[in-house]
Design an enzyme around this catalytic site. Sequence first.
Site, PDB file in Angstrom:
ATOM      1  N   ARG A  53       0.823  -1.157   0.017  1.00  0.00           N
ATOM      2  CA  ARG A  53       0.053   0.106   0.086  1.00  0.00           C
ATOM      3  C   ARG A  53       0.887   1.329   0.029  1.00  0.00           C
ATOM      4  NH1 ARG A  53      -2.893  -4.010   1.556  1.00  0.00           N
ATOM      5  NH2 ARG A  53      -1.005  -4.613   2.470  1.00  0.00           N
ATOM      6  N   THR A  54       1.667   1.410   0.863  1.00  0.00           N
ATOM      7  CA  THR A  54       2.387   2.575   1.104  1.00  0.00           C
ATOM      8  C   THR A  54       3.254   3.260  -0.273  1.00  0.00           C
ATOM      9  OG1 THR A  54       2.408   2.059   3.456  1.00  0.00           O
ATOM     10  CG2 THR A  54       3.969   3.893   2.610  1.00  0.00           C
ATOM     11  N   LYS A  82      25.915  -4.047  -0.618  1.00  0.00           N
ATOM     12  CA  LYS A  82      27.411  -3.929  -0.819  1.00  0.00           C
ATOM     13  C   LYS A  82      28.091  -3.245   0.284  1.00  0.00           C
ATOM     14  CE  LYS A  82      26.764  -2.977  -5.574  1.00  0.00           C
ATOM     15  NZ  LYS A  82      26.906  -1.754  -6.564  1.00  0.00           N
ATOM     16  N   ARG A 103      10.892   3.483   3.695  1.00  0.00           N
ATOM     17  CA  ARG A 103      10.788   2.352   4.799  1.00  0.00           C
ATOM     18  C   ARG A 103      11.864   1.791   5.032  1.00  0.00           C
ATOM     19  NH1 ARG A 103       5.563  -1.426   4.602  1.00  0.00           N
ATOM     20  NH2 ARG A 103       4.415   0.662   5.125  1.00  0.00           N
ATOM     21  N   HIS A 131       4.786   5.582  11.821  1.00  0.00           N
ATOM     22  CA  HIS A 131       4.315   5.425  10.455  1.00  0.00           C
ATOM     23  C   HIS A 131       3.360   6.750   9.913  1.00  0.00           C
ATOM     24  CE1 HIS A 131       3.134   4.234   6.388  1.00  0.00           C
ATOM     25  NE2 HIS A 131       2.518   2.719   6.895  1.00  0.00           N
TER      26      HIS A 131
HETATM   27  N1   CP Z   1      -0.427   0.039   5.804  1.00  0.00           N
HETATM   28  C1   CP Z   1       0.706  -0.122   5.287  1.00  0.00           C
HETATM   29  O1   CP Z   1       1.812   0.225   5.522  1.00  0.00           O
HETATM   30  O2   CP Z   1       0.772  -1.324   4.382  1.00  0.00           O
HETATM   31  P1   CP Z   1       1.949  -1.629   3.469  1.00  0.00           P
HETATM   32  O3   CP Z   1       2.940  -2.432   4.319  1.00  0.00           O
HETATM   33  O4   CP Z   1       1.584  -2.705   2.403  1.00  0.00           O
HETATM   34  O5   CP Z   1       2.623  -0.536   2.887  1.00  0.00           O
END
Ligand code: CP
Length: 305
Positions: A53-54, A82, A103, A131
């Site tokens: 999603r993100t 590396k 991320r 998040h």
């Molecule tokens: N909600 C969320 O962060 O989903 P993903 O891990 O799929 O990005």
Amino acid sequence: MEMLGRSIVSIRDFPKEEIQTIVQKSLEVKAGKWSGVLKDKVLATLFFEPSTRTRLSFESAMVSMGGQTIGFADANVSSAKKGESLADTIRTVTGYCDAIVMRHPVEGAARLASEVATVPVINAGDGANQHPTQTFLDLVTIQEEFGRLSNLRIGMLGDLKYGRTVHSLAKALSLFGAQQVFISPPSLRMPGYTQEQLKQVGADYEEIEDISELTQELDVLYVTRIQKERFADFQEYERVAGAYTINRSAFEVLGEKCRVMHPLPRVDEISTELDETENAIYFRQAHNGIPTRQALLGLVLGVIQ
Ligand code: CP
């Protein structure tokens, strides 16, 4: 509110008024204002951990507003493999783009990146810490559903220890006077440091172990996955895996009108029998990732005011 060039690292960096403005801008974007304003802008998406999603909603947000994306979805295809340091990766990528979405499995990685980069860094999840863009889209969904962010009774269920989405969301909701109920096994309680931060802002919350202990119905139940990948001890994971499954019978205690949210991905904590009910708003929540992330990109790149 000054957002141009600003990194989005933690929800704690945003006072209540700024959160309200971002939610409002996201709804304006959803209503069709501000289309095409990211033309000639490049977004780098650096995903050192898996995401559906993100990453995809950031990429879709960028492309649908006229911009372009570069990046990787797997650290193994980057030079981190590396041995390159995160700081050197960011120092390099900052010269290739107008904004970075990252991320990373290490808590604090987004803060470090924001200090090294010369473009805005947006935290797409740093370990079990934060998040923030998930929280913004959660709040957009709540605002849409209830017409307000204030005076709501919200339960958070599941892995409150490792679930970064609830750490961010609980802090944001505390600014809006929410009554929060944290529902988890003892080993997955909301961390002490998060509870301290909530107490500092006078948050109204209680902790219970099961929804059967609820004393009042909820407006929202925010369900989270048990974060298998963050357990150091697999036996500890097995002790709590499958601890909760929300199905139709749960609404006897949640209340018939209770809305169910989930940041997704889901494993088995929400029965699929709920998916077609009015209570289930988790897929609309996921889709709100697009206008919310369009708004955030537009704000930090200075094309949405
Ligand atoms: N909600 C969320 O962060 O989903 P993903 O891990 O799929 O990005």
